[in-house]
Write a protein that holds these residues in place. Sequence first.
Motif, PDB file in Angstrom:
ATOM      1  N   LYS A   1      11.529  29.020 -12.576  1.00 20.31           N
ATOM      2  CA  LYS A   1      11.526  29.188 -14.086  1.00 20.31           C
ATOM      3  C   LYS A   1      12.176  28.129 -14.719  1.00 20.31           C
ATOM      4  O   LYS A   1      11.415  27.919 -16.241  1.00 20.31           O
ATOM      5  N   LEU A   2      12.550  27.468 -14.088  1.00 20.76           N
ATOM      6  CA  LEU A   2      13.352  26.314 -15.471  1.00 20.76           C
ATOM      7  C   LEU A   2      11.893  25.041 -15.098  1.00 20.76           C
ATOM      8  O   LEU A   2      12.014  24.635 -16.397  1.00 20.76           O
ATOM      9  N   VAL A   3      12.236  25.521 -13.863  1.00 22.59           N
ATOM     10  CA  VAL A   3      10.856  23.824 -13.703  1.00 22.59           C
ATOM     11  C   VAL A   3       9.752  24.620 -14.536  1.00 22.59           C
ATOM     12  O   VAL A   3       9.195  23.590 -15.137  1.00 22.59           O
ATOM     13  N   ALA A   4       9.386  25.623 -14.665  1.00 20.61           N
ATOM     14  CA  ALA A   4       8.531  26.069 -15.445  1.00 20.61           C
ATOM     15  C   ALA A   4       8.275  25.456 -16.503  1.00 20.61           C
ATOM     16  O   ALA A   4       7.046  24.619 -17.661  1.00 20.61           O
ATOM     17  N   ALA A   5       9.009  26.109 -16.860  1.00 20.95           N
ATOM     18  CA  ALA A   5       9.814  25.823 -19.166  1.00 20.95           C
ATOM     19  C   ALA A   5       9.846  24.258 -19.547  1.00 20.95           C
ATOM     20  O   ALA A   5       8.909  24.159 -19.918  1.00 20.95           O
ATOM     21  N   ARG A   6      10.139  23.608 -18.358  1.00 18.11           N
ATOM     22  CA  ARG A   6      10.518  22.311 -17.787  1.00 18.11           C
ATOM     23  C   ARG A   6       8.503  21.350 -18.247  1.00 18.11           C
ATOM     24  O   ARG A   6       8.309  20.738 -19.735  1.00 18.11           O
ATOM     25  N   ILE A   7       8.189  21.878 -17.664  1.00 15.90           N
ATOM     26  CA  ILE A   7       6.535  21.590 -17.516  1.00 15.90           C
ATOM     27  C   ILE A   7       5.616  21.399 -18.546  1.00 15.90           C
ATOM     28  O   ILE A   7       4.569  20.974 -19.117  1.00 15.90           O
ATOM     29  N   VAL A   8       6.312  23.061 -19.060  1.00 16.66           N
ATOM     30  CA  VAL A   8       4.801  23.227 -20.033  1.00 16.66           C
ATOM     31  C   VAL A   8       5.808  22.446 -21.788  1.00 16.66           C
ATOM     32  O   VAL A   8       4.984  22.143 -22.628  1.00 16.66           O
ATOM     33  N   ALA A   9       7.341  22.404 -21.065  1.00 18.22           N
ATOM     34  CA  ALA A   9       7.790  21.484 -22.719  1.00 18.22           C
ATOM     35  C   ALA A   9       7.015  20.380 -22.637  1.00 18.22           C
ATOM     36  O   ALA A   9       7.477  19.374 -24.044  1.00 18.22           O
ATOM     37  N   GLU A  10       6.949  19.642 -21.263  1.00 19.60           N
ATOM     38  CA  GLU A  10       5.863  18.418 -21.385  1.00 19.60           C
ATOM     39  C   GLU A  10       5.199  17.996 -21.500  1.00 19.60           C
ATOM     40  O   GLU A  10       4.808  17.279 -21.168  1.00 19.60           O
TER      41      GLU A  10
END
Length: 249
Positions: A24-33
Amino acid sequence: MSVFAGRYDGRCAIITGGASGLGKLVAARIVAEGGKVVLWDLNPEALAAAKDEVGATRTYALDVSDPAAVAAAAKDSADALGKVDILICSAGITGATVPVQEFPIDSWQRVIDINLNGLFYCNREVVPYLLANGYGRIVNVSSVAGKEGNPNASAYSASKAGVIGFTKSLGKELAGKGVIANALTPATFESPILEQLPQSQVDYMRSKIPMGRLGYVEESAAIIGFMASEECSFTTASTFDTSGGRTTY
């Protein structure tokens, strides 16, 4: 959470185990980027919450040990995203914590089915979409247990060693085709998976880390952020270490 603005502009990712923890944390980073993500997870309630929290394009509640379900989800995900550029496999379970002679056969089979067979099914079904792009990044989450083995965790250790060997093979198959595949080998970090373990096992694993502490999920997410990006362009069929000095090879 550090964000590299625009690093994933136009990129589309599938993330297994995406409803909690590292996924979930990696997903949030990808979306934020700047990227788009589809989340796969076994827990439908957690997926529903994660979808809005992360900003995922779509979610799929599925068991990665079911090859037919994985094939269907891969096709639907590619249709929803328009393409697939990135696969991050972080789904996993620990299994029983007992000596080999006491290890329940059903627990052994379930760990191998999720951690190794399931990861294989995900890679097998998604690789064709990456090859069609002529570009791709694959991150298969393994563990220091796959390098050293943890006592009373034979199924988990064996499955994670299999992930390393599988990823080395896959990375060499894909080298020169625009698709890079690497594994991450974290030491134990604070995550929901620790709830599956007795405290004695957590204490043992902490004692093996020279830094004297468990990892932070943000540290492994940051490494995956690089591994899944265009910046990771000349390292494949390899492992990246986040172990606090435990496994420096």
